[in-house]
Design a protein around this motif. Structure first.
Motif, PDB file in Angstrom:
ATOM      1  N   ILE A  88      -5.011   0.802  15.170  1.00 42.81           N
ATOM      2  CA  ILE A  88      -5.511  -0.530  14.831  1.00 42.81           C
ATOM      3  C   ILE A  88      -4.432  -1.502  14.382  1.00 42.81           C
ATOM      4  N   GLY A  89      -3.282  -0.998  13.929  1.00 42.28           N
ATOM      5  CA  GLY A  89      -2.246  -1.903  13.456  1.00 42.28           C
ATOM      6  C   GLY A  89      -1.061  -1.145  12.895  1.00 42.28           C
ATOM      7  N   ARG A  90      -0.138  -1.912  12.313  1.00 45.24           N
ATOM      8  CA  ARG A  90       1.040  -1.309  11.702  1.00 45.24           C
ATOM      9  C   ARG A  90       1.484  -2.137  10.505  1.00 45.24           C
ATOM     10  N   CYS A  91       2.115  -1.449   9.563  1.00 41.53           N
ATOM     11  CA  CYS A  91       2.674  -2.082   8.370  1.00 41.53           C
ATOM     12  C   CYS A  91       4.135  -1.643   8.256  1.00 41.53           C
ATOM     13  N   GLN A  92       5.008  -2.575   7.893  1.00 37.32           N
ATOM     14  CA  GLN A  92       6.428  -2.258   7.799  1.00 37.32           C
ATOM     15  C   GLN A  92       6.743  -1.557   6.480  1.00 37.32           C
TER      16      GLN A  92
ATOM     17  N   PHE B 294       0.857  -1.177   0.000  1.00 37.86           N
ATOM     18  CA  PHE B 294       0.000   0.000   0.000  1.00 37.86           C
ATOM     19  C   PHE B 294       0.897   1.231   0.000  1.00 37.86           C
ATOM     20  N   GLU B 295       0.409   2.308  -0.583  1.00 40.66           N
ATOM     21  CA  GLU B 295       1.168   3.554  -0.676  1.00 40.66           C
ATOM     22  C   GLU B 295       0.580   4.616   0.241  1.00 40.66           C
ATOM     23  N   PHE B 296       1.368   5.032   1.224  1.00 34.50           N
ATOM     24  CA  PHE B 296       1.057   6.206   2.020  1.00 34.50           C
ATOM     25  C   PHE B 296       1.923   7.334   1.476  1.00 34.50           C
ATOM     26  N   HIS B 297       1.678   8.550   1.890  1.00 36.66           N
ATOM     27  CA  HIS B 297       2.546   9.647   1.483  1.00 36.66           C
ATOM     28  C   HIS B 297       2.671  10.656   2.607  1.00 36.66           C
ATOM     29  N   MET B 298       3.727  11.453   2.527  1.00 38.74           N
ATOM     30  CA  MET B 298       3.903  12.526   3.492  1.00 38.74           C
ATOM     31  C   MET B 298       4.573  13.701   2.800  1.00 38.74           C
TER      32      MET B 298
ATOM     33  N   ALA C 299       4.568  -3.013   3.271  1.00 35.94           N
ATOM     34  CA  ALA C 299       4.226  -4.406   2.989  1.00 35.94           C
ATOM     35  C   ALA C 299       2.903  -4.745   3.668  1.00 35.94           C
ATOM     36  N   CYS C 300       2.060  -5.454   2.945  1.00 39.92           N
ATOM     37  CA  CYS C 300       0.791  -5.930   3.488  1.00 39.92           C
ATOM     38  C   CYS C 300       0.748  -7.440   3.325  1.00 39.92           C
ATOM     39  N   PRO C 301       0.044  -8.180   4.146  1.00 44.05           N
ATOM     40  CA  PRO C 301      -0.724  -7.655   5.268  1.00 44.05           C
ATOM     41  C   PRO C 301       0.187  -7.238   6.419  1.00 44.05           C
ATOM     42  N   GLY C 302      -0.274  -6.226   7.129  1.00 44.63           N
ATOM     43  CA  GLY C 302       0.439  -5.743   8.299  1.00 44.63           C
ATOM     44  C   GLY C 302      -0.001  -6.496   9.549  1.00 44.63           C
ATOM     45  N   GLU C 303       0.452  -6.013  10.683  1.00 50.58           N
ATOM     46  CA  GLU C 303       0.099  -6.606  11.974  1.00 50.58           C
ATOM     47  C   GLU C 303      -1.070  -5.840  12.567  1.00 50.58           C
TER      48      GLU C 303
END
Length: 110
Positions: free
Chosen positions: A55-59, A29-33, A82-86
């Motif tokens: 709710i969770g985290r992704c590396q 997945f793509e986040f941005h800042m 990377a997905c799926p996350g924790e």
């Protein structure tokens, strides 16, 4: 503790969008800042907040510098995770916010 950032998933995206990061639907997945992060590196985490709960985290697997915000034209960094996350079994109350905030992972269970 595991360093990273927090990002809020807008309520308008719905529960399905939040769940897709953790249920195996997505591989990445793509986040941005805005701008170029000074403290963030590959291997750190994006901690997700939805409806005022952590709710969770992704590396983070890749940071892509030099992108541009399509609305403002300002520089931004794409953060590929990377997905799926924790996903947490029990969400942790945490106020949502706009933008990106650094986070030391202090609330994350070991």
């Amino acid at each position: 503790m595991s360093f990273g950032i927090t990002k809020t998933i807008p309520a308008s995206r719905g529960q399905a969008a939040a769940d897709s990061l953790y249920d195996g639907t997505l591989e990445e997945f793509e986040f941005h800042m805005a701008g170029k992060p000074s403290k963030l590196e590959e291997g750190h985490y994006v901690y997700t907040i939805f409806q005022d709960e952590l709710i969770g985290r992704c590396q983070i697997k890749e940071l892509i510098f030099g992108a541009t915000n399509p609305n403002s034209g300002r520089p931004r960094t794409l953060i590929m995770v990377a997905c799926p996350g924790e996903k947490l079994d029990q969400p942790i109350p945490r106020k949502g916010h706009r933008g990106t905030r650094y986070y030391d992972g202090a609330d994350w269970p070991e």
